[in-house]
Design an enzyme around this catalytic site. Structure first.
Site, PDB file in Angstrom:
ATOM      1  N   HIS A   1      48.517  29.406  41.634  1.00 52.87           N
ATOM      2  CA  HIS A   1      48.639  29.475  40.162  1.00 52.87           C
ATOM      3  C   HIS A   1      47.275  29.530  39.464  1.00 52.87           C
ATOM      4  O   HIS A   1      47.146  29.045  38.343  1.00 52.87           O
ATOM      5  CB  HIS A   1      49.434  28.293  39.601  1.00 52.87           C
ATOM      6  CG  HIS A   1      50.712  28.008  40.321  1.00 52.87           C
ATOM      7  ND1 HIS A   1      51.926  28.540  39.960  1.00 52.87           N
ATOM      8  CD2 HIS A   1      50.960  27.249  41.420  1.00 52.87           C
ATOM      9  CE1 HIS A   1      52.871  28.111  40.791  1.00 52.87           C
ATOM     10  NE2 HIS A   1      52.315  27.332  41.689  1.00 52.87           N
TER      11      HIS A   1
ATOM     12  N   GLU B   1      36.217  46.848  39.465  1.00 50.87           N
ATOM     13  CA  GLU B   1      37.217  47.200  38.448  1.00 50.87           C
ATOM     14  C   GLU B   1      37.801  48.586  38.715  1.00 50.87           C
ATOM     15  O   GLU B   1      38.993  48.825  38.536  1.00 50.87           O
ATOM     16  CB  GLU B   1      36.591  47.148  37.055  1.00 50.87           C
ATOM     17  CG  GLU B   1      36.276  45.722  36.630  1.00 50.87           C
ATOM     18  CD  GLU B   1      35.396  45.662  35.381  1.00 50.87           C
ATOM     19  OE1 GLU B   1      35.613  44.759  34.581  1.00 50.87           O
ATOM     20  OE2 GLU B   1      34.499  46.514  35.216  1.00 50.87           O
TER      21      GLU B   1
ATOM     22  N   LYS C   1      24.098  41.755  30.442  1.00 54.38           N
ATOM     23  CA  LYS C   1      25.314  41.992  31.227  1.00 54.38           C
ATOM     24  C   LYS C   1      25.039  42.541  32.623  1.00 54.38           C
ATOM     25  O   LYS C   1      24.161  43.352  32.833  1.00 54.38           O
ATOM     26  CB  LYS C   1      26.250  42.960  30.498  1.00 54.38           C
ATOM     27  CG  LYS C   1      26.873  42.422  29.236  1.00 54.38           C
ATOM     28  CD  LYS C   1      27.722  41.169  29.439  1.00 54.38           C
ATOM     29  CE  LYS C   1      29.005  41.448  30.192  1.00 54.38           C
ATOM     30  NZ  LYS C   1      29.932  42.279  29.404  1.00 54.38           N
TER      31      LYS C   1
ATOM     32  N   SER D   1      25.155  46.919  30.400  1.00 57.81           N
ATOM     33  CA  SER D   1      25.804  47.297  29.151  1.00 57.81           C
ATOM     34  C   SER D   1      24.819  48.087  28.307  1.00 57.81           C
ATOM     35  O   SER D   1      23.616  47.820  28.316  1.00 57.81           O
ATOM     36  CB  SER D   1      26.242  46.034  28.405  1.00 57.81           C
ATOM     37  OG  SER D   1      26.347  46.286  27.016  1.00 57.81           O
TER      38      SER D   1
END
Ligand code: ARG
Length: 460
Positions: free
Chosen positions: A155, A289, A282, A276
């Site tokens: 969970h 992804e 970043k 970024s």
């Protein structure tokens, strides 16, 4: 050039030709189409349609076409309906009237099945190689931190401590089954359909076993209608591809989280992350992804072919031409994702102190405490209650497991004995899990060795 036309008074409209043509994607099958046609030329000689000289001339012409097809300009301006038509047109340019004999007793319905099977067989072999390299990198990453302790989650909540290699080996098992699925798919793909004709079986008594041998197939198909009608072997591949990407996407998701600031216990290499355009600080996990994104795309390919085939009447229907783009795309995305995943794994670093502290500071030892009580004779249900109350009291006091002393423990509940304080350390609990498949250090070391041996055998 067309492979048909006698019964038509006019030709196809320009719109229909544009709409139905498949050369822009099935050109990818050209090598398979040539190999299949060369084997078929030999079969034609065996039934007396071609002389030995004619067969030789044809095979040489096919070799030339293969050679020329490596030139990027080869397909420029070609207006053929599909790759099979193009190859026959080229054969005509090289071998003249002889080319008109190559399609004797053969249909494009079986030819497209043959070509796609030949192509897919090679694609599977290449993919297995990529999968094995990825798995080798994964096992190396497990080896690099053999004793690292990390939180195991359910969970998305800290559940029980596990060893880092145990976590990695969980993925190894998933990918090992993917490997098996690809192998099973290969066996079903590697069956030779030529001799089936359009749907009823060829009118020429070809030696189908000989064609299978020539083309490296393990067996011949058993029913000509089945050949024209079915593509479930392509679905098998898409299933294996989709499942592999499912597993890759879950690994990607884990590492996107683990390498982010909120978990902070992994570092991805500069070579697989991007910055970024606006935010200078970043370091984004784009490679992972994208792997997660490709998974969605491949699931789409899988369901697309399912839906295309659903309810199509026996046998061949032109709908089936829609099998190739999803198949090719899924194969490409799978290969690309496996390669990318390998490079990510090679670049990944664990920061063992962070997950170890997460394991020490949280109450993942609660199960170990309850089981220690149960081992001393306390019924597990009561042991669970006592450990639960201990967790509650600790949380209320802001107390971590390491802050408990043996005296305080005995004072907390009469069921505790002073030596049970040992079970407050995650590593102690793990040592009770020396069961095959468990996270006990010896069990994990053995499992890691066993996995390495399996991988070695696959690669040999
Ligand atoms: N291009 C077709 C396909 O991919 C194969 C040719 C069979 N065409 C036909 N009209 N029978 O399925």
């Amino acid at each position: 050039m067309k492979l048909w036309g006698g019964r038509f008074e006019t030709g196809p409209s320009e719109v229909f030709e544009r709409f139905s043509g498949s050369l822009h994607f099935d050109r990818r099958l050209i090598d398979a189409d040539i190999r299949g046609s060369q084997a078929f030329a030999s079969a034609l000689e065996r039934v007396g349609i071609l002389t030995a000289d004619e067969r030789e001339c044809m095979i040489a012409a096919f070799d030339q076409i293969r050679e020329e097809s490596h030139d990027p300009q080869f397909f420029d301006g070609a207006e053929d309906e599909d790759v099979h038509t193009l190859v026959i047109r080229k054969l005509g340019e090289k071998a003249g009237g002889l080319a008109a004999k190559i399609h004797t007793g053969r249909s494009r319905n079986e030819q497209v099945s043959l070509d796609t099977r030949l192509w897919l067989r090679e694609q599977i072999d290449a993919t297995l190689g990529l999968l094995d390299s990825f798995l080798a990198a994964l096992l190396e990453l497990a080896r690099r931190y053999p004793d690292a302790v990390i939180p195991g989650y359910t969970h998305t909540r800290r559940a029980q401590a596990v060893l880092w290699p145990h976590y990695i080996l969980a993925y190894f098992e998933m990918f090992a089954r993917d490997r098996e699925r690809l192998g099973e798919t290969r066996a079903r793909v590697n069956v030779m359909p030529l001799g089936s004709g359009a749907l009823a079986g060829s009118g020429f008594r070809f030696d189908r076993e000989a064609m299978a041998r020539d083309l490296g197939f393990d067996a011949i198909t058993r029913n000509s209608m089945d050949v024209s009608a079915d593509r479930d072997w392509a679905l098998d591949f898409l299933h294996a591809a989709a499942t592999t990407l499912l597993h890759l996407s879950r690994l990607a998701e884990d590492w996107i989280l683990y390498s982010g600031e909120e978990y902070g216990w992994m570092e991805l290499g500069d070579d697989v992350t991007s910055g970024s355009s606006l935010m200078p600080q970043k370091k984004n996990p784009d490679s992972l992804e994208l792997i997660r994104g490709k998974a969605g795309r491949v699931f789409g390919a899988y369901s697309s072919l399912f839906i295309t085939l659903k309810g199509t009447p026996m046998t061949y229907n032109r709908d089936m031409q829609e099998d190739k783009e999803p198949l090719f795309d899924a194969a490409d995305q799978l290969a690309g994702s496996l390669e990318m995943a390998r490079v990510v794994v090679e670049s990944a670093k664990l920061k063992p102190a962070v997950p170890a502290a997460a394991a020490e500071d949280s109450w993942m030892v609660a199960t170990d405490i309850a089981e220690t009580l149960a081992r001393s004779g306390v019924p597990f249900h009561s042991a669970h209650q006592i450990a639960g109350r201990l967790v509650l009291a600790s949380l209320q006091q802001g107390k971590k497991p390491a802050q408990w002393t043996a005296e305080e423990l005995v004072a907390f509940a009469p069921e505790f004995r002073p030596d049970m304080i040992r079970s407050f350390r995650p590593i102690e609990g793990m040592q009770t899990r020396e069961i095959p498949g468990g996270t006990g250090p010896l069990a994990v070391a053995a499992a890691l060795e066993e996995a390495e041996a399996r991988l070695r055998a696959w690669r040999a």
